[in-house]
Design an enzyme around this catalytic site. Structure first.
Site, PDB file in Angstrom:
ATOM      1  CG  ASP A   1       8.254  -7.229   6.309  1.00 62.24           C
ATOM      2  OD1 ASP A   1       8.382  -8.168   7.111  1.00 62.24           O
ATOM      3  OD2 ASP A   1       7.209  -6.564   6.193  1.00 62.24           O
TER       4      ASP A   1
ATOM      5  NE  ARG B   1      -0.761  -0.330   4.954  1.00 63.27           N
ATOM      6  CZ  ARG B   1      -1.358  -0.069   6.104  1.00 63.27           C
ATOM      7  NH1 ARG B   1      -2.539   0.509   6.114  1.00 63.27           N
ATOM      8  NH2 ARG B   1      -0.798  -0.372   7.255  1.00 63.27           N
TER       9      ARG B   1
END
EC number: 2.7.7.-
Length: 494
Positions: free
Chosen positions: A260, A101
């Protein structure tokens, strides 16, 4: 909706672009356009970050800026893309992830990447909608800027725009886009992705890019056999250790320290279920989704080491020697405690010179605070004042183990480095903030914003920009949290 913007409006932004990351090639990203949102409106903006980017405040208030930073128009010269990476989530290999996103507009001529978070679905959205909600965007905006003001390395936030477009999370909420800024958004997970997929040429290209752009000193580090990739690993692990020391000292819980979500530059990145401690509870878990407590406050330094170990595994094909890779990680174990102790000395007004009893003094105090679940920010602020005034009763009253407190205080006040109490108090007040972004303050700003009132957000933004100043008339923002604050639950959707 028109996905362009006229050249006059574009030039008024003051932005000029270059595209370092995009130069790595299509294996690293997918180029795509943001997905427009209807009826956008301003929620908040940072004049400080605008200045960093060379954007005028006048342009930042314009409709052209509103449309561009909502993703409804694309600034000429920008090159929107979503990057691919992989990672370990809650300690388990999750495989391919990526910017689900977030859309990178590009890199400015001044060396800052600009990214829109919540600007629509990407190839890496994994069944998600690619959107962010107003609630989480306000949290990220405020915390990015609060951490910067505290001196903690972090991504920054330029602005938030909102839209009435519905977004479903636990309930239906409204959409928002936060424009965030950093020298680079490259994560440990980028390296893990190419290493796990046997893409050694791409792994090397990425490592060379990071070294040449951000760690050029690694080309000449002889102590690691002249191996620039081992030197990179060492430099990243040391920056990460420093970051962890800063988190622990200010009482910051990240909440979701997946690989991440770890910055290759040692920045705080990806604000989701974060929290600043209210009560000092070392095992506090701020993320309601973290049912195993993996990312508890007191586990963060060890989790960070586990994450840099994962980075070492990813870089091993380039380092070529497992022992050398492990040697590159070794300094984490000395840098973290040294940096943490330095910050705790500063909080105690003991200056920069280490003393033999520092560890015992700090550990003894933290045990006392943990025993009583003492309010962490207020304790430090009261202690800072007490050192200057000699009035320690307001501090003593916070600690249930008063006998233990009296013994600790006697040892502390006998410290020769506290000889000049007025000077020590002044130094302490400069590092122990009066105003901290507690969860209930975030919640109050969010509740007001949902009703179209952004005044609480603006007040918080101003207070948190200089958190160690007194700001007369705003003591309620520095008070003990209300009882309902303990009922706030934050999760990975926060």
């Amino acid at each position: 909706m028109n996905m362009s913007i006229d050249s006059e409006a574009a030039s008024a932004s003051g932005l000029a672009w270059r595209h370092g990351f995009a130069g790595l090639g299509p294996a690293f990203f997918t180029e795509l356009q943001p997905t427009p949102l209807p009826s956008p409106h301003w929620v908040g903006a940072s004049a400080d970050v605008a200045g960093l980017l060379g954007i005028s405040e006048a342009w930042l208030r314009s409709d052209a800026a509103l449309q561009a930073f909502t993703g409804n128009t694309v600034l000429p010269g920008s090159r929107p893309l979503a990057s691919v990476y992989s990672g370990h989530q809650f300690g388990i290999w999750a495989g391919q992830l990526g910017d689900g996103r977030a859309i990178l507009l590009g890199e400015t001529a001044g060396g800052y990447e600009i990214q829109l978070k919540g600007a629509g679905r990407t190839p890496y959205s994994r069944m998600g909608d690619g959107r962010a909600v107003l609630r989480s965007s306000i949290r990220e905006f405020l915390c990015s800027e609060a951490m910067h003001a505290l001196g903690v390395p972090t991504t920054r936030a330029l602005c938030i725009t909102g839209s009435p477009a519905p977004v479903r999370r636990e309930e239906v909420e409204t959409a928002a886009v936060v424009t965030r800024v950093a020298p680079s958004f490259i994560r440990f997970g980028h390296f893990e992705h190419f290493s796990a997929n046997g893409m050694e040429a791409e792994l090397k290209a990425l490592a060379d890019y990071v070294i040449d752009r951000y760690y050029p000193e690694c080309r000449g580090r002889s102590e690691l056999a002249g191996n620039p990739y081992a030197a990179l690993l060492q430099a990243v692990s040391e920056r990460t250790a420093v970051l962890m020391a800063q988190w622990q000292a200010v009482g910051f819980c990240h909440g979701v320290m997946n690989t991440d979500n770890m910055s290759i530059l040692g920045l705080t990145i990806d604000y989701g279920p974060f929290q600043f401690l209210d009560s000092f509870v070392p095992g506090h878990v701020c993320n309601h989704s973290d049912t195993q407590g993996r990312y508890a406050y007191n586990r963060q330094p060890n989790v960070a080491y586990w994450n840099v170990f994962c980075l070492a595994q990813a870089l091993l094909p380039l380092i070529g020697d497992q022992e050398l890779a492990m040697a590159a990680l070794e300094s984490y174990k000395t840098v973290f405690p040294a940096e943490f102790m330095a910050r705790m000395r500063a909080k105690l007004g003991l200056g920069t010179v280490a003393g033999e009893g520092d560890a015992e003094l700090v550990d003894g105090l933290l045990v006392l605070l943990a025993k009583g679940g003492v309010d962490y920010p207020i304790f430090w602020r009261r202690l800072s004042h007490a050192v200057g005034t000699g009035e320690f009763e307001p501090v003593r009253g916070m600690v249930p183990d008063q006998e233990g407190w009296d013994a600790w205080l006697a040892t502390y006040l006998a410290e020769p480095r506290l000889a000049d109490r007025a000077r020590a108090s002044e130094a302490m007040l400069a590092v122990n903030p009066k105003f901290v972004l507690r969860n209930h303050l975030c919640e109050e700003a969010i509740r007001a914003a949902k009703l179209g009132d952004f005044s609480v957000l603006q007040t918080l933004q101003r207070l948190l920009a200089s958190p160690c100043e007194e700001h007369p008339g705003h003591d309620s923002y520095a008070a003990f949290p209300p009882a309902w604050a303990s009922t706030i639950e934050i999760s990975c959707s926060s």
